[in-house]
Design a protein around this motif. Sequence first.
Motif, short mmCIF file in Angstrom:
data_model
loop_
_atom_site.label_atom_id
_atom_site.label_comp_id
_atom_site.label_asym_id
_atom_site.label_seq_id
_atom_site.Cartn_x
_atom_site.Cartn_y
_atom_site.Cartn_z
N ALA A 86 -10.91 27.16 -17.60
CA ALA A 86 -9.59 27.77 -17.42
C ALA A 86 -8.65 27.30 -18.52
N VAL A 87 -8.67 25.99 -18.81
CA VAL A 87 -7.87 25.46 -19.91
C VAL A 87 -8.30 26.09 -21.23
N LEU A 88 -9.59 26.22 -21.42
CA LEU A 88 -10.13 26.86 -22.62
C LEU A 88 -9.57 28.26 -22.81
N LEU A 89 -9.57 29.06 -21.76
CA LEU A 89 -9.11 30.44 -21.86
C LEU A 89 -7.61 30.50 -22.18
N VAL A 90 -6.84 29.61 -21.56
CA VAL A 90 -5.40 29.57 -21.87
C VAL A 90 -5.20 29.27 -23.35
N PHE A 91 -5.89 28.26 -23.85
CA PHE A 91 -5.74 27.86 -25.24
C PHE A 91 -6.21 28.97 -26.18
N THR A 92 -7.38 29.53 -25.90
CA THR A 92 -7.96 30.53 -26.80
C THR A 92 -7.12 31.80 -26.86
N ILE A 93 -6.70 32.27 -25.70
CA ILE A 93 -5.94 33.53 -25.63
C ILE A 93 -4.61 33.41 -26.36
#
Length: 499
Positions: A86-93
Amino acid sequence: MNWAILAAVLVYEVALIFGLGLYFANQQKKQAAGGHGFLLSNRDLPAAVVAVTMALTVLGTPHIFGMFEMSWFIGATSIWFGLAHAVLLVFTITTTAIWARRMKVTSMPEFIAMIFGEVPRLMVGCVMAGVIWGLLTLESQGMGIIFATMTDLSIQQGAIIGGILGILYVVFAGMKEIGWVNLVNMVVMYIGLILTMIYITAGMPEGGWQRVQSFYIDADEAHMLSLFGTPELLVTFALATVLSTVFCQSINQQLLQPAMAAKSEKTIRKTLWIAVPLNALFGVFMATIGLAAKADPVAAELGPKLAAPAMLLNTLPPWLVAWLMASLLAAMLSTFAMSSLAPATIFTVDVYRNFFNPDATEAQERRVTRIMVVILGAAAFLVAGFMPTILNAINWIFAWLTPVFWLVIIGLFWKRSSLAAILTMAVTWVVNSAWSFTSLPAMLGMEGQPNVYPSLAVGLGLCLILHAILPGQPGLFCGPKGSRITRADLDGVQTMPAE
């Protein structure tokens, strides 16, 4: 053998894959060439499709059987694997996905070439393709477990069936097929998961979830019920998982290719409110099922790999078993599809077109990509049954791209040195391998510490030191327009020479 359940699962998957795949393949024939239709869906995917595809791309076997295994050993702390994504997706997006779409690249090695030149591009392309192929083998293992649970097939035989379906998931229409099939599968999967939790709760022996809690308390394992587990787990698993996931996947072709296919940067920003909750909630479901399976005396006899699937098979009505198995298989197929398309894209763009056929037509690119998808997929499912524990394998694989993350950040916003990039990656990769295959951790008194820590320290340290002392050029996004620079703005920017 549960023939009825197996037949229902296969009918659903084949009908969906063939139906949408052939439809979009026919649509592509009617569209004008030149838009990377197979690789990037002509950059026309809407927010819902991009969001679901990004969520499912990093939601496969590690989220399902990996978390079943981990919850067996570390309990609710395994939820951190889902939270890390979830943290990954926030950062990537909000960062790398926007940058990749803005530059209109087709592959991340192509992006690296814009920053550091051709030698780093080749290095990153080779390693990134290998990393993604490693993930592909894990997806094959997960699909093998699904079929082994439903039948008397071995994991190896089940992986072959799943691998063939995964190849079909992408070869008809590429990125567009993956995206729209994912959208249907996500809806079906979440309805199935909600119904599953209702039936598991209703079908438990007297005491329900309180009985599960009592099992761990009576076994003197109350920490298994806590998200924070023990201090040691927070360091060796929770924090390490967040760091390795974010610093690897945020610059990985596998996750960024759906973003490259989005209609616009605005489309990508909208995905934040869909992709993140869908991905995070899934991990909670999986960890909870895994905890319940270990507390079930019948299912527990089968061990960490098969206990949870067996419990589901024994607890749920046949129609819901078929639904859930089809849903879980669909999640794995989605990741399998992106994990085969991504390295195939790297080969097509960064090897075939870059070195052998610069004037390749879209039809030629599509043919080469399809061939590579078949080769990579077949190679993955043939070795799937011999892989180690799923999340242990992830730990080593993810560490490979850690130095690339820091190179991208520094190369965009500070300074670009091709030599610094080459040395940073080479040394960090040697350290990562030594950490897994030699006694180096024990020599340093860090035995049991995951690969991300040495890779992070060496990669970031070398990246900063070498860029500080070696000559180079200003960061790609450094200039009067700052981070709003576009691909067109780079026409006059000097590219990095080969070193």
